[in-house]
Scaffold this motif. Structure first.
Motif, short mmCIF file in Angstrom:
data_model
loop_
_atom_site.label_atom_id
_atom_site.label_comp_id
_atom_site.label_asym_id
_atom_site.label_seq_id
_atom_site.Cartn_x
_atom_site.Cartn_y
_atom_site.Cartn_z
N MET A 1 0.84 -1.18 0.00
CA MET A 1 0.00 0.00 0.00
C MET A 1 0.88 1.24 0.00
O MET A 1 1.90 1.28 0.68
N GLY A 2 0.46 2.24 -0.76
CA GLY A 2 1.23 3.47 -0.88
C GLY A 2 1.15 4.34 0.37
O GLY A 2 0.45 4.04 1.32
N THR A 3 1.85 5.44 0.31
CA THR A 3 1.85 6.40 1.39
C THR A 3 0.69 7.37 1.22
O THR A 3 0.48 7.87 0.11
N PRO A 4 -0.05 7.67 2.28
CA PRO A 4 -1.16 8.62 2.16
C PRO A 4 -0.67 10.01 1.79
O PRO A 4 0.39 10.45 2.26
N LYS A 5 -1.43 10.67 0.94
CA LYS A 5 -1.16 12.06 0.58
C LYS A 5 -2.31 12.89 1.15
O LYS A 5 -3.48 12.65 0.81
N PHE A 6 -1.99 13.84 2.02
CA PHE A 6 -2.98 14.67 2.69
C PHE A 6 -3.04 16.01 1.97
O PHE A 6 -2.01 16.67 1.79
N MET A 7 -4.25 16.43 1.57
CA MET A 7 -4.39 17.61 0.71
C MET A 7 -5.40 18.62 1.25
O MET A 7 -6.47 18.24 1.72
N MET A 8 -5.00 19.89 1.15
CA MET A 8 -5.88 21.02 1.43
C MET A 8 -5.91 21.90 0.19
O MET A 8 -4.89 22.01 -0.51
N PHE A 9 -7.05 22.54 -0.09
CA PHE A 9 -7.20 23.33 -1.30
C PHE A 9 -7.71 24.72 -0.96
O PHE A 9 -8.72 24.87 -0.27
N ASP A 10 -7.02 25.73 -1.47
CA ASP A 10 -7.40 27.12 -1.21
C ASP A 10 -8.77 27.45 -1.79
O ASP A 10 -9.48 28.31 -1.26
N ALA A 11 -9.17 26.80 -2.87
CA ALA A 11 -10.45 27.10 -3.52
C ALA A 11 -11.64 26.61 -2.70
O ALA A 11 -12.75 27.12 -2.85
N ALA A 12 -11.43 25.62 -1.86
CA ALA A 12 -12.52 25.06 -1.04
C ALA A 12 -12.73 25.93 0.19
O ALA A 12 -11.82 26.65 0.62
N PRO A 13 -13.93 25.85 0.77
CA PRO A 13 -14.15 26.61 2.01
C PRO A 13 -13.13 26.22 3.08
O PRO A 13 -12.69 25.07 3.15
N GLU A 14 -12.76 27.20 3.89
CA GLU A 14 -11.78 26.96 4.95
C GLU A 14 -12.28 25.88 5.91
O GLU A 14 -13.48 25.82 6.22
N ALA A 15 -11.38 25.06 6.37
CA ALA A 15 -11.73 23.99 7.30
C ALA A 15 -12.28 24.59 8.59
O ALA A 15 -11.73 25.55 9.12
N CYS A 16 -13.36 23.99 9.09
CA CYS A 16 -13.95 24.45 10.35
C CYS A 16 -13.53 23.53 11.50
O CYS A 16 -14.05 23.66 12.61
N ALA A 17 -12.61 22.62 11.24
CA ALA A 17 -12.09 21.68 12.24
C ALA A 17 -10.74 21.18 11.72
O ALA A 17 -10.37 21.45 10.58
N PRO A 18 -10.01 20.41 12.52
CA PRO A 18 -8.72 19.89 12.04
C PRO A 18 -8.90 18.68 11.13
O PRO A 18 -9.20 17.58 11.60
N TYR A 19 -8.79 18.90 9.82
CA TYR A 19 -8.91 17.82 8.83
C TYR A 19 -8.26 18.23 7.52
O TYR A 19 -7.97 19.41 7.31
N SER A 20 -8.05 17.27 6.65
CA SER A 20 -7.62 17.51 5.27
C SER A 20 -8.86 17.48 4.39
O SER A 20 -9.81 16.75 4.68
N HIS A 21 -8.86 18.26 3.31
CA HIS A 21 -9.99 18.20 2.38
C HIS A 21 -10.08 16.82 1.73
O HIS A 21 -11.17 16.34 1.45
N ALA A 22 -8.92 16.21 1.48
CA ALA A 22 -8.90 14.89 0.85
C ALA A 22 -7.63 14.16 1.25
O ALA A 22 -6.60 14.78 1.53
N VAL A 23 -7.74 12.83 1.26
CA VAL A 23 -6.58 11.97 1.49
C VAL A 23 -6.60 10.93 0.37
O VAL A 23 -7.65 10.35 0.07
N GLU A 24 -5.43 10.70 -0.24
CA GLU A 24 -5.33 9.75 -1.34
C GLU A 24 -4.32 8.65 -1.02
O GLU A 24 -3.24 8.93 -0.52
N ILE A 25 -4.71 7.43 -1.31
CA ILE A 25 -3.81 6.28 -1.24
C ILE A 25 -4.12 5.39 -2.44
O ILE A 25 -5.26 4.96 -2.62
N ASP A 26 -3.11 5.12 -3.27
CA ASP A 26 -3.24 4.19 -4.39
C ASP A 26 -4.44 4.49 -5.29
O ASP A 26 -5.13 3.58 -5.75
N GLY A 27 -4.70 5.77 -5.55
CA GLY A 27 -5.80 6.15 -6.44
C GLY A 27 -7.17 6.22 -5.76
O GLY A 27 -8.13 6.65 -6.38
#
Length: 130
Positions: A1-27
């Motif tokens: 299994m690959g390494t998780p990639k944690f992503m935040m995006f400026d275009a999306a609304p600001e996070a209202c809690a501690p989280y990533s907008h998306a996490v990707e592993i192996d597609g």
């Protein structure tokens, strides 16, 4: 299994809690539940389940777009409603309008007592890159 990639995006609304907008592993992509807020966090949430569902779906589309994919890549969704009996039918109508007929992701819809920002609805996705 690959390494998780944690992503935040400026275009999306600001996070209202501690989280990533998306996490990707192996597609595979896990897209955090989106709220019906606006990128301009000074604007109040829209009134009613219909407007809030449109905002949630718009925010999810922003994240998907930043990932270079679309709603056709979504394989699973979870929806959370604070007024389940009152809002379920209207939520379903708005939600379904965003997908091609016959190509709806698997889904769970749950009634909850409260959501962040006093929202009526939150939706998260699992998606897969082609």
């Amino acid at each position: 299994m690959g390494t998780p990639k944690f992503m935040m995006f400026d275009a999306a609304p600001e996070a209202c809690a501690p989280y990533s907008h998306a996490v990707e592993i192996d597609g595979w992509l896990w897209i955090t539940g989106q709220m019906p807020n606006y990128a301009d966090d000074t604007k109040p949430l829209p009134e009613g389940i219909e407007a809030q569902t449109h905002n949630v779906m718009h925010n999810l589309q922003i994240v998907l777009g930043e990932l270079g994919i679309g709603l056709g890549n979504v394989v699973q969704a979870r929806a959370f409603l604070t007024e389940f009996k009152r809002d379920y039918e209207t939520f379903n109508q708005v939600y379904a309008s965003y997908f091609e007929p016959g190509k709806l992701p698997a889904r769970t819809c749950i009634g909850v007592t409260a959501l962040a920002l006093d929202a009526l609805v939150e939706v998260d996705f699992v998606a897969r890159r082609p």
